[in-house]
Design a protein around this motif. Sequence first.
Motif, PDB file in Angstrom:
ATOM      1  N   GLY A  83      16.776 -36.472  -4.828  1.00  0.00           N
ATOM      2  CA  GLY A  83      16.164 -35.153  -4.783  1.00  0.00           C
ATOM      3  C   GLY A  83      16.633 -34.202  -5.860  1.00  0.00           C
ATOM      4  O   GLY A  83      16.253 -33.036  -5.874  1.00  0.00           O
ATOM      5  N   MET A  86      14.440 -31.419  -7.556  1.00  0.00           N
ATOM      6  CA  MET A  86      13.166 -31.363  -6.847  1.00  0.00           C
ATOM      7  C   MET A  86      12.877 -30.013  -6.211  1.00  0.00           C
ATOM      8  O   MET A  86      11.759 -29.735  -5.819  1.00  0.00           O
ATOM      9  N   ASP A  93      16.353 -30.667  -3.941  1.00  0.00           N
ATOM     10  CA  ASP A  93      15.398 -30.582  -2.846  1.00  0.00           C
ATOM     11  C   ASP A  93      16.154 -30.239  -1.567  1.00  0.00           C
ATOM     12  O   ASP A  93      16.861 -31.073  -1.022  1.00  0.00           O
ATOM     13  N   PHE A 139       5.192 -30.995  -6.422  1.00  0.00           N
ATOM     14  CA  PHE A 139       6.283 -31.327  -5.500  1.00  0.00           C
ATOM     15  C   PHE A 139       5.852 -32.431  -4.543  1.00  0.00           C
ATOM     16  O   PHE A 139       6.611 -33.377  -4.264  1.00  0.00           O
ATOM     17  N   LYS A 142       5.711 -35.833  -6.419  1.00  0.00           N
ATOM     18  CA  LYS A 142       7.054 -36.314  -6.747  1.00  0.00           C
ATOM     19  C   LYS A 142       7.792 -36.764  -5.488  1.00  0.00           C
ATOM     20  O   LYS A 142       8.559 -37.734  -5.529  1.00  0.00           O
ATOM     21  N   TRP A 143       7.560 -36.073  -4.391  1.00  0.00           N
ATOM     22  CA  TRP A 143       8.172 -36.489  -3.122  1.00  0.00           C
ATOM     23  C   TRP A 143       7.619 -37.853  -2.708  1.00  0.00           C
ATOM     24  O   TRP A 143       8.355 -38.720  -2.240  1.00  0.00           O
ATOM     25  N   ARG A 146       9.397 -40.503  -4.611  1.00  0.00           N
ATOM     26  CA  ARG A 146      10.729 -40.765  -4.056  1.00  0.00           C
ATOM     27  C   ARG A 146      10.639 -41.599  -2.787  1.00  0.00           C
ATOM     28  O   ARG A 146      11.462 -42.498  -2.547  1.00  0.00           O
TER      29      ARG A 146
END
Length: 276
Positions: A83, A86, A93, A139, A142-143, A146
């Motif tokens: 994170g 992020m 994050d 976001f 990108k999450w 991950r």
Amino acid sequence: MKVASFNINGIKARIDALTDWLREAEPDVVVLQEIKSVDENFPREHFEDMGYIVETHGQKSFNGVAILSKLPLEDVTRGLPNGEGMGRDSADDIEARYIEATVMGARDSLRICGLYLPNGNPVDLNADGTPVEGSKYDFKLKWFARLHARAAELMALEQPFLLAGDFNLIPQAEDAKRPDAWRDDALFRPESRAAFRRLMNLGFTDALRVTTSAPETYTFWDYQAGAYNKNDGIRIDHFLLSPQAADCLTDCQIDKATRGKEKPSDHVPIWVDLDI
């Protein structure tokens, strides 16, 4: 083993509704989303008195995930890896959206990954159609990346595990009563659905879709415009099973009637039964 997922839309507002459902459905394990509570304010003792072990990953007023389990939990971890950078307003994050734990079945262990994937709206795009750096849609994607990376790590272990929760993702047009109304929404944009397909292509099974072909099967109805009474819903809460977990699947159901009760969440529980 009955494992459920339920976006409760605030533990303080829905504690009675959640309690009633737990008593009726009697799940062995539940992953919760949008508890909207810091860990120390979560009504832990209430659910412990009902026979549940409680693990939370909370955040004030927003987000927050939890696991309630009648079976012992091991190796509990909080937060999705990787994170760094992020957070939209910080170096990391800090949004509480992910929790993992291992539960022991009669014959094997099961890794449970509970998640609340970012909504992603509003969708801010550059002239070339790419998400604006640092935007909510950026976001979300990108999450998703991950989550894909973490899921690939778990797949490599070749052990039973599942991803469960509110994905904020409508996989196909059949998963919305009015798909055209969602074309430009972050939940249904092509980039979002492509990210979901990449995740599925790791080898996951969509538990609901392999157990039912019933039309108009949804998990969320907006509070506005009588959406529930019109069944104007979308399917955004999912159980994705690894091959080893999918081999144990015996059923998957949505408890739709929960939405019609007093002070409901806008989501309803979805659950799987695993012979594990």
